[in-house]
Enzyme design. Structure first.
Site, short mmCIF file in Angstrom:
data_model
loop_
_atom_site.label_atom_id
_atom_site.label_comp_id
_atom_site.label_asym_id
_atom_site.label_seq_id
_atom_site.Cartn_x
_atom_site.Cartn_y
_atom_site.Cartn_z
N CYS A 172 -9.81 -3.33 -10.40
CA CYS A 172 -9.33 -2.12 -9.72
C CYS A 172 -7.96 -2.33 -9.09
O CYS A 172 -7.44 -1.44 -8.41
CB CYS A 172 -10.34 -1.64 -8.69
SG CYS A 172 -10.61 -2.81 -7.37
N ASN A 185 -4.32 -7.11 -6.87
CA ASN A 185 -3.18 -7.05 -5.94
C ASN A 185 -3.27 -8.18 -4.92
O ASN A 185 -2.30 -8.89 -4.66
CB ASN A 185 -3.16 -5.71 -5.19
CG ASN A 185 -3.22 -4.54 -6.13
OD1 ASN A 185 -2.85 -4.67 -7.28
ND2 ASN A 185 -3.72 -3.40 -5.66
N ASP A 186 -4.45 -8.32 -4.33
CA ASP A 186 -4.61 -9.39 -3.35
C ASP A 186 -4.84 -10.73 -4.03
O ASP A 186 -4.44 -11.76 -3.50
CB ASP A 186 -5.78 -9.07 -2.40
CG ASP A 186 -5.31 -8.16 -1.27
OD1 ASP A 186 -4.23 -8.42 -0.72
OD2 ASP A 186 -6.03 -7.20 -0.96
N HIS A 246 0.82 -1.22 0.00
CA HIS A 246 0.00 0.00 0.00
C HIS A 246 0.84 1.26 0.00
O HIS A 246 0.43 2.29 -0.51
CB HIS A 246 -1.02 -0.04 1.13
CG HIS A 246 -2.15 -0.96 0.79
ND1 HIS A 246 -2.16 -2.27 1.17
CD2 HIS A 246 -3.24 -0.77 0.00
CE1 HIS A 246 -3.24 -2.85 0.67
NE2 HIS A 246 -3.90 -1.97 -0.05
N ARG A 278 -10.77 3.96 -1.52
CA ARG A 278 -10.26 3.16 -0.40
C ARG A 278 -10.58 3.89 0.90
O ARG A 278 -9.75 4.62 1.45
CB ARG A 278 -8.74 2.97 -0.52
CG ARG A 278 -8.30 2.06 -1.66
CD ARG A 278 -6.79 1.85 -1.64
NE ARG A 278 -6.35 0.72 -2.42
CZ ARG A 278 -5.90 0.79 -3.67
NH1 ARG A 278 -5.83 1.95 -4.29
NH2 ARG A 278 -5.51 -0.30 -4.31
N ARG A 301 2.48 -9.53 -0.66
CA ARG A 301 2.65 -8.45 -1.64
C ARG A 301 3.55 -7.33 -1.13
O ARG A 301 4.01 -6.49 -1.91
CB ARG A 301 1.28 -7.89 -2.06
CG ARG A 301 0.50 -7.29 -0.92
CD ARG A 301 -0.93 -7.02 -1.31
NE ARG A 301 -1.16 -5.65 -1.71
CZ ARG A 301 -2.36 -5.11 -1.83
NH1 ARG A 301 -3.45 -5.83 -1.63
NH2 ARG A 301 -2.50 -3.86 -2.18
N GLU A 354 -10.92 -11.05 -4.81
CA GLU A 354 -9.47 -11.00 -4.56
C GLU A 354 -8.98 -12.22 -3.79
O GLU A 354 -7.84 -12.26 -3.35
CB GLU A 354 -9.07 -9.69 -3.89
CG GLU A 354 -9.94 -9.24 -2.75
CD GLU A 354 -9.64 -7.83 -2.26
OE1 GLU A 354 -8.64 -7.23 -2.65
OE2 GLU A 354 -10.43 -7.32 -1.45
N ARG A 397 -15.54 1.67 -1.22
CA ARG A 397 -15.25 0.38 -0.62
C ARG A 397 -15.34 0.53 0.90
O ARG A 397 -14.76 1.47 1.46
CB ARG A 397 -13.85 -0.10 -1.01
CG ARG A 397 -13.52 -1.43 -0.36
CD ARG A 397 -12.26 -2.01 -0.90
NE ARG A 397 -11.09 -1.28 -0.43
CZ ARG A 397 -9.85 -1.58 -0.79
NH1 ARG A 397 -9.62 -2.56 -1.65
NH2 ARG A 397 -8.83 -0.91 -0.33
C1 PEP Z 1 -6.52 -5.17 -4.67
O1 PEP Z 1 -6.29 -5.98 -3.76
O2 PEP Z 1 -6.23 -5.38 -5.87
C2 PEP Z 1 -7.15 -3.87 -4.38
C3 PEP Z 1 -7.52 -3.05 -5.32
O3 PEP Z 1 -7.29 -3.51 -3.07
P1 PEP Z 1 -6.08 -3.06 -2.15
O4 PEP Z 1 -4.89 -2.83 -3.03
O5 PEP Z 1 -6.49 -1.84 -1.43
O6 PEP Z 1 -5.91 -4.24 -1.24
MG MG Z 2 -7.24 -5.77 -1.83
#
Ligand code: PEP
Ligand code: MG
Length: 595
Positions: free
Chosen positions: A517, A469-470, A199, A306, A480, A446, A343
């Site tokens: 996203c 991402n997750d 993040h 977010r 990550r 995710e 979200r």
């Molecule tokens: C993701 O996990 O791809 C996502 C968009 O949420 P975050 O990056 O805030 O976990």
């Molecule tokens: Mg996520």
């Protein structure tokens, strides 16, 4: 001598500037320039703070109870000695006079220099004095914070010209702390730790300035005030570059600025493929103040707000319903009727509620925070807090088009419970006579389990958004945020691509809106692939919209199908996809280049 440090590229472009080393515990020290005319007064603030701390320490020593351990007076003497040491006060004064830093910044800059000198000492006793130095500086910073700053930090940093550009170098910065550097004096970032989709990296990328994370030794190798080049395209940091290297990077910097300006002109061009398929490009935001930037970048809505960033660094005090309502309404109003996807709070792992808990979360209380009580799980375990957030979101829906997005959904029961909570929140608003509109309810996809039971999930959802991402983290079991396993964090992994393709296909079959996203949506290397999979809605940082749009404008979707089938069956999808791309007709120039 010039050295290179390698890390992970986070955002495009090249930054060249002097290094400002910041320890993570000191990131909230104000960083701003002062005018030449203010230098004497700022030096005076520093002197007053030192005198105040000297009085504090002398009083403490005088009033020590008789039964206090014998070492205490000696320790206070050490603190007093450090306080008056020319290496601290004299050199700090230099930072103010030579570089025009405000007193707090100058003090923390000098602390980083001296802390390093202590670290390098052979003598254990002397090395341990670093902690004493830190305590003395903390006291001085506290004394300074009680005295009014002479100029407001924002006013002072804005428009101050003529100084060398600065880049921030740190071991680690929490995402919420990174946010406070938005629009600050820094033109680039380097951190030792972090993965590409940690993040901290995501916030750095949203700032649209060159950044490198996971550069391991950077904060140890770079000294305060060193000249540093940050190559955000290659993930390289050059310390103390030679004139010839510097010239090369300055050239690249100019090229990259020209490219940005060129892309910026695309912002009002409708996003349609060569064969006429409209593609929705939405923005990801962290705070309400990002919404105008999203609009300006040509985003046709917010695909991911977010909301957890509103909840961070508040010393355990969560934002009230009204505070949240004001924030959400602000975004909805800014977007003038365009959809805003909020979200619900996704707190946990590398997004702690406050700075101190990050270390606790990682190392002490929670065994495995990425698999723990985070995101929707946390919301459902705090029903009053969750309903409060839902009420705030619903109230904002009276001012535009709002969607509610649930993070980290893995169970059908989570959707059912969230719907019930939404129903109760609506009832409470009706009872209170407060207005709201209908909102769509969606889930982040995710976790691989969510993909496997997607048909059942879709029956209870209005839309889905793929959090790549997750999804990558949980599919490949790769943290990550951990640079040690960063090379294995692979969006091109066949399992990841198959899960994404399946989610898009099943959602489309069910007639449900599907978007991506995660960071893959903003990476032009994946635009064609995702279009081939049938994706028509992408959500990304505003700064990425123009380059993705450029890809969309040059793509003929119907030509992609064969390559996609091959890539999805391949052991090496990246290579197969690249080969398929080469065999396709080179796209004709339809005059779609930005002028
Ligand atoms: C993701 O996990 O791809 C996502 C968009 O949420 P975050 O990056 O805030 O976990
Ligand atoms: Mg996520």
């Amino acid at each position: 001598m010039s050295i290179q440090v390698f890390g992970l590229p986070i955002s495009r472009g090249v930054a060249i500037g002097r290094a400002v080393l910041v320890a993570s515990s000191r990131v909230d020290v104000a960083h701003y320039y002062i005018d030449e005319s203010r230098v004497p007064t700022e030096v005076d603030r520093l002197r007053q703070a030192r005198d105040k701390v000297a009085t504090e320490l002398s009083t403490l020593k005088r009033e020590l109870p008789a039964e206090a351990p014998a070492e205490l007076p000696a320790l206070l003497d050490v603190h007093l000695m450090l306080l008056h040491d020319e290496a601290l006060t004299g050199a700090t004064k230099n930072w103010i006079e030579m570089r025009h830093y405000n007193a707090e910044w100058a003090l923390s800059a000098q602390l980083e220099v001296m802390a390093r000198q202590f670290d390098e000492m052979d003598d254990d006793y002397l090395r341990e004095r670093k902690a004493d130095l830190e305590q003395v500086v903390e006291r001085m910073l506290r004394a300074l914070s009680k005295a009014e700053p002479l100029v407001s930090p924002s006013a002072a940093t804005a428009g101050h010209g003529g100084e060398d550009p600065l880049v921030l170098v740190a071991n680690d910065i929490a995402p919420a702390d990174m946010l406070q550097f938005k629009g600050s004096v820094f033109s680039g970032f380097v951190t030792d730790v972090g993965g590409k989709t940690s993040h901290t990296a995501i916030v750095a990328r949203s700032m649209d300035i060159p950044a490198v994370v996971g550069a391991r030794e950077a904060s140890r190798l770079i000294r305060q005030d060193d000249w540093v080049v940050i190559d955000g395209d290659a993930g390289v940091v050059v310390v103390d570059p030679s004139p010839i290297v510097l010239e090369e990077y300055r050239f690249r910097q100019r090229q990259s600025e020209l490219e940005r300006a060129r892309l910026h002109r695309l912002r009002h061009t409708p996003s349609v493929t060569l064969d006429g398929e409209p593609v929705e490009l939405l923005a990801n935001i962290e705070l309400p103040r990002d919404a105008p930037v999203a609009l300006e970048s040509g985003a046709v809505g917010i695909g991911l707000f977010r909301s957890e960033f509103l909840f961070m660094n508040r010393n355990g005090n969560l934002p009230s319903e009204d505070e949240q309502f004001t924030a959400y309404r602000g975004v909805v109003e800014t977007m003038h009727g365009l959809p805003v996807t909020i979200r619900t709070v996704d707190i946990g792992v590398d997004k702690p509620l406050d700075r101190l808990t990050i270390h606790e979360l990682r190392h002490e209380h929670v065994l495995n925070p990425a698999l723990g009580l985070r995101a929707i799980r946390w919301s459902l375990s705090e029903p009053a807090m969750f309903r409060q957030q839902l009420r705030a979101i619903l109230r904002a829906s009276a001012f535009g088009k709002v969607r509610v997005l649930l993070p980290m959904v893995a169970q059908l029961s989570e959707i059912r419970l969230a719907r019930e909570a939404l129903g109760r929140a609506k009832q409470q608003l009706m009872d209170a006579g407060l207005a709201f509109n209908e909102v769509e309810l969606g889930a982040m996809i995710e976790i691989p389990a969510a993909v496997l039971i997607l048909p059942s999930m879709l029956r209870h959802l209005d839309f889905v958004s793929i959090g790549t991402n997750d999804l990558i983290q949980y599919t490949l079991a790769i943290d990550r945020a951990d640079e040690a396993v960063a090379p294995l964090y692979d969006p091109w992994h066949p399992a990841v691509l198959q899960l994404i393709a399946r989610t898009i296909e099943l959602s489309r079959q069910a007639g449900k809106h599907v978007s991506v996203c995660g960071e893959m949506a903003g990476d032009p290397a994946f635009t064609e692939l995702l279009l081939a999979m049938g994706l028509r809605s992408f959500s990304m940082h505003p700064a990425q919209i123009a380059s993705v749009k450029q890809r969309v404008l040059r793509t003929e979707v119907k030509k992609l199908a064969a390559g996609l089938a091959r890539a999805l069956q391949s052991d090496d999808p990246m290579q197969t996809w690249a080969a398929a791309r080469e065999t396709r007709e080179p796209p004709r120039d339809m005059g779609l280049e930005a002028p």
